[in-house]
Design a protein around this motif. Sequence first.
Motif, PDB file in Angstrom:
ATOM      1  N   GLY A  45      23.950  86.930  56.655  1.00  0.00           N
ATOM      2  CA  GLY A  45      22.803  88.186  56.210  1.00  0.00           C
ATOM      3  C   GLY A  45      21.749  87.407  55.055  1.00  0.00           C
ATOM      4  O   GLY A  45      22.220  86.100  55.391  1.00  0.00           O
ATOM      5  N   THR A  46      20.637  87.793  54.145  1.00  0.00           N
ATOM      6  CA  THR A  46      20.414  87.461  54.105  1.00  0.00           C
ATOM      7  C   THR A  46      20.164  87.199  52.034  1.00  0.00           C
ATOM      8  O   THR A  46      20.055  86.416  51.334  1.00  0.00           O
ATOM      9  N   ASP A  47      21.447  87.841  51.436  1.00  0.00           N
ATOM     10  CA  ASP A  47      21.561  87.967  50.614  1.00  0.00           C
ATOM     11  C   ASP A  47      22.238  86.121  49.844  1.00  0.00           C
ATOM     12  O   ASP A  47      21.723  85.780  48.414  1.00  0.00           O
ATOM     13  N   ARG A  94      17.694  91.236  43.375  1.00  0.00           N
ATOM     14  CA  ARG A  94      18.577  91.872  44.510  1.00  0.00           C
ATOM     15  C   ARG A  94      17.904  91.831  45.626  1.00  0.00           C
ATOM     16  O   ARG A  94      16.497  92.847  45.694  1.00  0.00           O
ATOM     17  N   PRO A  95      17.682  91.358  46.229  1.00  0.00           N
ATOM     18  CA  PRO A  95      16.179  90.628  47.495  1.00  0.00           C
ATOM     19  C   PRO A  95      15.887  92.131  48.159  1.00  0.00           C
ATOM     20  O   PRO A  95      16.335  92.969  48.792  1.00  0.00           O
ATOM     21  N   ASN A 101      23.660  93.797  48.285  1.00  0.00           N
ATOM     22  CA  ASN A 101      24.403  93.370  47.438  1.00  0.00           C
ATOM     23  C   ASN A 101      23.025  92.662  46.945  1.00  0.00           C
ATOM     24  O   ASN A 101      22.011  91.823  46.781  1.00  0.00           O
ATOM     25  N   ARG A 102      23.541  92.686  45.307  1.00  0.00           N
ATOM     26  CA  ARG A 102      23.355  92.308  44.198  1.00  0.00           C
ATOM     27  C   ARG A 102      23.573  90.554  43.622  1.00  0.00           C
ATOM     28  O   ARG A 102      24.507  90.089  43.722  1.00  0.00           O
ATOM     29  N   GLY A 122      27.604  87.048  43.845  1.00  0.00           N
ATOM     30  CA  GLY A 122      27.340  87.616  45.165  1.00  0.00           C
ATOM     31  C   GLY A 122      28.001  87.538  45.883  1.00  0.00           C
ATOM     32  O   GLY A 122      29.069  87.974  45.806  1.00  0.00           O
ATOM     33  N   GLY A 123      27.575  86.854  47.178  1.00  0.00           N
ATOM     34  CA  GLY A 123      27.850  87.554  48.495  1.00  0.00           C
ATOM     35  C   GLY A 123      28.318  88.264  49.152  1.00  0.00           C
ATOM     36  O   GLY A 123      27.888  89.528  48.675  1.00  0.00           O
TER      37      GLY A 123
END
Length: 595
Positions: A45-47, A94-95, A101-102, A122-123
């Motif tokens: 993912g991107t987070d 949060r993107p 995900n924050r 995060g994660g």
Amino acid sequence: MLKKIVTLSVLLLVIVGVTFAQTSSVKVHNKVVLTQDNENKYTGGTDYNYTPKFFNPTVGDTLGTTTYDYFTNSMLRKQVVTYQGQPYFANMFRPYGGSANRQVVFTYLNASNAYTQVSVFGGAAGSGFPDIDVSLTGDLAGTVALVGHTPDRLAIWDPTGAQFSISQFSPGLDPSLRWSGPNIFLASSGNTTAGRDQFQFFKTEDLGLTFVNWDSISTRSFMWAANGTTEMGIAKSPNEQYLVYFGANSAGDNMHVYNGVPEDSADNVFAVISSDAGTTWTDKRIEADGVIGLVQGYPDFAPLIENFGQIDMAITNTGVLHVVANGYGLTFTPAHDSSNGYKFPIIYWNSVSNKWTSLTLPALDENQAIADLYPGNGIGFGYPSISISEDGQVIYVQFSGPQFTNNQLDTTGGFYRHDTYHCWSLDGGATWTPATVLEGNKNVDEVFANVAQYLTDDGANYTAHSVYLADAHTGVFVFGEGATGDEPIIYKTVTVPKPTGVNDNITVNNFELQQNYPNPFNPSTLIKFSIAERSNVTLKVFDMLGREVATLLNGVQEAGSHQVTFDASKLSTGMYIYTINAGNFSESKKMMLLK
């Protein structure tokens, strides 16, 4: 020395098998060693690689952007702290376009004099709702600690080695923390199995190696049934000797004084206070909910602080406690036999006066449309945040409030917009400047403003350091209201004047009465005057027929500069005259009240 202590703590964590965030691997970000929870469980993912949009923090600059446009469930924990004039930030991002995900992101000034950002928590599990503090005393002075939840985790940052150590202290949510010497005191709203069921008190005396759950709110002396707020806050004095856990408790449904519930059994605002760096603690019930006439100048008003639970506190080196709260509540008929609408003020209390007063304007905080058009939990004037000078004489408050044009709510999409307001006191909370708009872009929702615990001393003035959300989409997206987008979190500094008078070694050589400010006003205004010698001073207000309508001062005042707030909320629109007599000095000026 500190670097060695942190390194030893990390080693011992591994030896004793205590869960330590991301022991399987380490990520390096600009010389910061970051250990992050749950990386071994992260599947993509991107987070995880999210880098917030960032500019060097100066007045009005953006720290980053977020789609999570809700900073807190009730109380605002601190997202900015200062040490020797240097700001440190812990913000929740949060993107946009990624997963939900924050991130809890730490921002600091590195050795190259450039600002660096690190995603600390995060994660896959996400994180959020941070609180940040810095040690002010002893060998650990300058060491930063921050917390984030899901679960409750503590991160300690060693500025000598630019290193994070991370550990979990609770399975719960909504953590708060404060340093006191070498120790860190923490709080949680409860465990994730039973929900936010019971405020818990924690401490660590070894930099997160071990934690003690030393108490819970259910053992304290005041009436308790359930958490009245989602979060519990913690404050400390600048010398780190005084500590205070604070929040609101619920004694049950509709347990308000106006319903006939005794004050000692009603919902309440509480403080648990230590004067000896956490060795011993005493309980204090500050306010029972639903007391009619609790707030000065509001004889038929009963605030319900527990209902929205937006509270902040500060405590001085002498143990004086300052409290601000969202005072949303009911007004009653003069006979108190039925409710008569609402009020939505910010209210203030300190342990010297033991009285509540409103910091907002009745013309605005009595607008009944607020009850129907508020977004999320942002009702009326709310989310107050307090900052004090080291000597406790200057108190600065920021808060969110409805955006008005000509006393009419500015609305869009079925909700009203917010502005950021502020006001301050230069005399320990005795008098206040009128609350005015600090940030008021008509097309943006400026909300969740919160200030560092302490004002920085810049010589001629103080500086308040704050962050707020500039949300272009009115409504709260996480509640399914309004639209979403990348909304900026803004860092802002505000200059706050220092008190003037004999205590500041400033010599006043003349007698002077200044023009009130603001003028015209509604309903409060500030009157300043100077006297060259100790004198008996009277300051009175008259209408245009010469009838006395108020006595603001009548007593001996020391030489120096002084100020008094005049509240004309009970008077009619018109011209008034204020007159000072001090020794042989006498002067009058006109002022205009416009309602």
